[in-house]
Design a protein around this motif. Structure first.
Motif, PDB file in Angstrom:
ATOM      1  N   GLY A  47       0.793  -1.211   0.000  1.00 33.45           N
ATOM      2  CA  GLY A  47       0.000   0.000   0.000  1.00 33.45           C
ATOM      3  C   GLY A  47       0.830   1.267   0.000  1.00 33.45           C
ATOM      4  O   GLY A  47       0.364   2.321  -0.393  1.00 33.45           O
ATOM      5  N   CYS A  48       2.057   1.213   0.453  1.00 30.30           N
ATOM      6  CA  CYS A  48       2.894   2.408   0.486  1.00 30.30           C
ATOM      7  C   CYS A  48       4.319   2.031   0.115  1.00 30.30           C
ATOM      8  O   CYS A  48       4.743   0.911   0.357  1.00 30.30           O
ATOM      9  CB  CYS A  48       2.860   3.045   1.875  1.00 30.30           C
ATOM     10  SG  CYS A  48       3.508   1.984   3.170  1.00 30.30           S
ATOM     11  N   PRO A  49       5.056   2.947  -0.453  1.00 30.86           N
ATOM     12  CA  PRO A  49       6.431   2.637  -0.828  1.00 30.86           C
ATOM     13  C   PRO A  49       7.304   2.473   0.399  1.00 30.86           C
ATOM     14  O   PRO A  49       7.051   3.062   1.442  1.00 30.86           O
ATOM     15  CB  PRO A  49       6.851   3.857  -1.645  1.00 30.86           C
ATOM     16  CG  PRO A  49       5.951   4.950  -1.186  1.00 30.86           C
ATOM     17  CD  PRO A  49       4.670   4.299  -0.779  1.00 30.86           C
ATOM     18  N   SER A  50       8.323   1.666   0.265  1.00 34.30           N
ATOM     19  CA  SER A  50       9.242   1.495   1.380  1.00 34.30           C
ATOM     20  C   SER A  50      10.029   2.772   1.575  1.00 34.30           C
ATOM     21  O   SER A  50      10.271   3.520   0.639  1.00 34.30           O
ATOM     22  CB  SER A  50      10.187   0.317   1.122  1.00 34.30           C
ATOM     23  OG  SER A  50      11.087   0.649   0.093  1.00 34.30           O
ATOM     24  N   LYS A  51      10.421   3.016   2.802  1.00 34.29           N
ATOM     25  CA  LYS A  51      11.160   4.256   3.058  1.00 34.29           C
ATOM     26  C   LYS A  51      12.541   4.227   2.434  1.00 34.29           C
ATOM     27  O   LYS A  51      13.162   5.248   2.256  1.00 34.29           O
ATOM     28  CB  LYS A  51      11.231   4.520   4.556  1.00 34.29           C
ATOM     29  CG  LYS A  51      11.920   3.447   5.347  1.00 34.29           C
ATOM     30  CD  LYS A  51      11.864   3.770   6.822  1.00 34.29           C
ATOM     31  CE  LYS A  51      12.420   2.605   7.611  1.00 34.29           C
ATOM     32  NZ  LYS A  51      12.306   2.798   9.025  1.00 34.29           N
ATOM     33  N   GLU A  52      13.042   3.048   2.069  1.00 31.38           N
ATOM     34  CA  GLU A  52      14.341   2.953   1.414  1.00 31.38           C
ATOM     35  C   GLU A  52      14.250   3.285  -0.075  1.00 31.38           C
ATOM     36  O   GLU A  52      15.244   3.577  -0.701  1.00 31.38           O
ATOM     37  CB  GLU A  52      14.929   1.543   1.558  1.00 31.38           C
ATOM     38  CG  GLU A  52      15.304   1.175   2.979  1.00 31.38           C
ATOM     39  CD  GLU A  52      14.121   0.587   3.751  1.00 31.38           C
ATOM     40  OE1 GLU A  52      13.114   0.215   3.118  1.00 31.38           O
ATOM     41  OE2 GLU A  52      14.200   0.509   4.971  1.00 31.38           O
ATOM     42  N   GLY A  53      13.064   3.186  -0.671  1.00 34.07           N
ATOM     43  CA  GLY A  53      12.914   3.467  -2.091  1.00 34.07           C
ATOM     44  C   GLY A  53      13.108   2.255  -2.978  1.00 34.07           C
ATOM     45  O   GLY A  53      13.183   2.377  -4.188  1.00 34.07           O
ATOM     46  N   PHE A  54      13.202   1.054  -2.401  1.00 32.72           N
ATOM     47  CA  PHE A  54      13.359  -0.168  -3.182  1.00 32.72           C
ATOM     48  C   PHE A  54      12.777  -1.329  -2.386  1.00 32.72           C
ATOM     49  O   PHE A  54      12.493  -1.215  -1.210  1.00 32.72           O
ATOM     50  CB  PHE A  54      14.830  -0.438  -3.502  1.00 32.72           C
ATOM     51  CG  PHE A  54      15.712  -0.586  -2.286  1.00 32.72           C
ATOM     52  CD1 PHE A  54      15.901  -1.829  -1.696  1.00 32.72           C
ATOM     53  CD2 PHE A  54      16.347   0.511  -1.733  1.00 32.72           C
ATOM     54  CE1 PHE A  54      16.702  -1.956  -0.569  1.00 32.72           C
ATOM     55  CE2 PHE A  54      17.152   0.389  -0.617  1.00 32.72           C
ATOM     56  CZ  PHE A  54      17.331  -0.851  -0.032  1.00 32.72           C
ATOM     57  N   TYR A  55      12.566  -2.451  -3.076  1.00 35.88           N
ATOM     58  CA  TYR A  55      12.094  -3.666  -2.422  1.00 35.88           C
ATOM     59  C   TYR A  55      13.172  -4.720  -2.590  1.00 35.88           C
ATOM     60  O   TYR A  55      13.549  -5.053  -3.704  1.00 35.88           O
ATOM     61  CB  TYR A  55      10.776  -4.145  -3.045  1.00 35.88           C
ATOM     62  CG  TYR A  55      10.293  -5.422  -2.407  1.00 35.88           C
ATOM     63  CD1 TYR A  55       9.576  -5.391  -1.224  1.00 35.88           C
ATOM     64  CD2 TYR A  55      10.596  -6.654  -2.964  1.00 35.88           C
ATOM     65  CE1 TYR A  55       9.159  -6.558  -0.622  1.00 35.88           C
ATOM     66  CE2 TYR A  55      10.182  -7.828  -2.366  1.00 35.88           C
ATOM     67  CZ  TYR A  55       9.464  -7.770  -1.196  1.00 35.88           C
ATOM     68  OH  TYR A  55       9.062  -8.929  -0.590  1.00 35.88           O
ATOM     69  N   ALA A  56      13.679  -5.236  -1.486  1.00 30.49           N
ATOM     70  CA  ALA A  56      14.718  -6.268  -1.524  1.00 30.49           C
ATOM     71  C   ALA A  56      14.165  -7.543  -0.900  1.00 30.49           C
ATOM     72  O   ALA A  56      13.602  -7.512   0.189  1.00 30.49           O
ATOM     73  CB  ALA A  56      15.959  -5.811  -0.769  1.00 30.49           C
ATOM     74  N   ASP A  57      14.308  -8.653  -1.596  1.00 34.46           N
ATOM     75  CA  ASP A  57      13.885  -9.960  -1.089  1.00 34.46           C
ATOM     76  C   ASP A  57      15.135 -10.812  -0.898  1.00 34.46           C
ATOM     77  O   ASP A  57      15.722 -11.285  -1.869  1.00 34.46           O
ATOM     78  CB  ASP A  57      12.917 -10.608  -2.072  1.00 34.46           C
ATOM     79  CG  ASP A  57      12.240 -11.844  -1.502  1.00 34.46           C
ATOM     80  OD1 ASP A  57      12.917 -12.623  -0.796  1.00 34.46           O
ATOM     81  OD2 ASP A  57      11.043 -12.026  -1.763  1.00 34.46           O
ATOM     82  N   GLN A  58      15.535 -10.974   0.345  1.00 35.92           N
ATOM     83  CA  GLN A  58      16.751 -11.731   0.661  1.00 35.92           C
ATOM     84  C   GLN A  58      16.639 -13.182   0.213  1.00 35.92           C
ATOM     85  O   GLN A  58      17.609 -13.769  -0.269  1.00 35.92           O
ATOM     86  CB  GLN A  58      17.033 -11.671   2.170  1.00 35.92           C
ATOM     87  CG  GLN A  58      17.389 -10.297   2.674  1.00 35.92           C
ATOM     88  CD  GLN A  58      18.757  -9.846   2.224  1.00 35.92           C
ATOM     89  OE1 GLN A  58      19.625 -10.651   1.915  1.00 35.92           O
ATOM     90  NE2 GLN A  58      18.953  -8.545   2.167  1.00 35.92           N
ATOM     91  N   GLU A  59      15.471 -13.797   0.396  1.00 34.74           N
ATOM     92  CA  GLU A  59      15.289 -15.205   0.018  1.00 34.74           C
ATOM     93  C   GLU A  59      15.441 -15.400  -1.486  1.00 34.74           C
ATOM     94  O   GLU A  59      16.033 -16.366  -1.937  1.00 34.74           O
ATOM     95  CB  GLU A  59      13.911 -15.697   0.473  1.00 34.74           C
ATOM     96  CG  GLU A  59      13.760 -15.773   1.971  1.00 34.74           C
ATOM     97  CD  GLU A  59      12.345 -16.166   2.366  1.00 34.74           C
ATOM     98  OE1 GLU A  59      11.621 -16.755   1.527  1.00 34.74           O
ATOM     99  OE2 GLU A  59      11.976 -15.889   3.515  1.00 34.74           O
ATOM    100  N   ALA A  60      14.883 -14.463  -2.263  1.00 32.34           N
ATOM    101  CA  ALA A  60      14.951 -14.568  -3.720  1.00 32.34           C
ATOM    102  C   ALA A  60      16.271 -14.021  -4.267  1.00 32.34           C
ATOM    103  O   ALA A  60      16.653 -14.337  -5.391  1.00 32.34           O
ATOM    104  CB  ALA A  60      13.782 -13.826  -4.355  1.00 32.34           C
ATOM    105  N   GLY A  61      16.950 -13.200  -3.501  1.00 36.43           N
ATOM    106  CA  GLY A  61      18.204 -12.617  -3.961  1.00 36.43           C
ATOM    107  C   GLY A  61      18.021 -11.578  -5.044  1.00 36.43           C
ATOM    108  O   GLY A  61      18.856 -11.445  -5.940  1.00 36.43           O
ATOM    109  N   VAL A  62      16.930 -10.817  -4.962  1.00 35.20           N
ATOM    110  CA  VAL A  62      16.641  -9.817  -5.987  1.00 35.20           C
ATOM    111  C   VAL A  62      16.134  -8.528  -5.337  1.00 35.20           C
ATOM    112  O   VAL A  62      15.463  -8.559  -4.317  1.00 35.20           O
ATOM    113  CB  VAL A  62      15.624 -10.362  -7.018  1.00 35.20           C
ATOM    114  CG1 VAL A  62      14.264 -10.578  -6.423  1.00 35.20           C
ATOM    115  CG2 VAL A  62      15.543  -9.472  -8.234  1.00 35.20           C
TER     116      VAL A  62
END
Length: 176
Positions: A47-62
């Motif tokens: 619903g809202c953007p992350s405060k970092e400005g990106f989405y990181a998925d550690q499990e997927a490595g992307v």
């Protein structure tokens, strides 16, 4: 890359500052794209953007981020982010008139693979296929970003139908 860029996250500053050119439309498109790929498992986060400005998925490595800027803008910041996190990076570029295109930076590489479009088989996973007829093809799922030499389609009409399926609806959900 200079030392200031590498040290910024360690000093508490965000690696990707909140640029003014990120429109609400771009953020909603990347949120829908993440949901369609299965990377984002948290609907509240979408619903809202992350405060970092990106989405990181550690499990997927992307890492997935977005901008409404044209190429080559935002490459240097994304390269620093990918190097810092040591993950594959997908940069979504959204233009209200031209739609979404994607640039890919594989972990450990310094070469960008540019100008991909979303492609989806009916009821299948999201792929990133080159706008041109040749190049690598990427499957983006909750397991990560996988590169393939062979296309996920067998002919031009399947290619066209899959691209239309992915972009026909703004949510990237591929349904009708």
């Amino acid at each position: 890359m200079n030392m200031i860029t590498v040290q910024r996250p360690l000093e508490g500053e965000p690696l990707l500052p909140h640029p003014a050119y990120r429109t609400c439309r771009t953020l909603s498109r990347v949120a829908a794209f993440l949901s369609a790929t299965g990377l984002s498992r948290d609907s509240v986060e979408m619903g809202c953007p992350s405060k970092e400005g990106f989405y990181a998925d550690q499990e997927a490595g992307v890492v997935v981020t977005a901008t409404s800027c044209g190429r080559p803008l935002f490459f240097a910041e994304c390269e620093a982010l990918a190097q810092f996190l040591q993950m594959d990076l997908v940069l979504m570029r959204f233009d209200p008139l031209l739609g979404a295109s994607f640039d890919v930076l594989m972990a450990g590489s310094q070469n960008w693979l540019c100008d991909f479009v979303a492609w989806r088989r009916n009821g299948g996973d999201i792929w990133l296929v080159p706008k041109q007829a040749s190049g690598p093809f990427f499957s983006l799922t909750k397991e990560g970003l996988d590169a393939y030499e062979a296309a996920p389609y067998s002919n031009g009409s399947e290619r066209y139908a899959g691209i239309m399926r992915a972009i026909e609806r703004p949510s990237f959900d591929g349904g009708f």
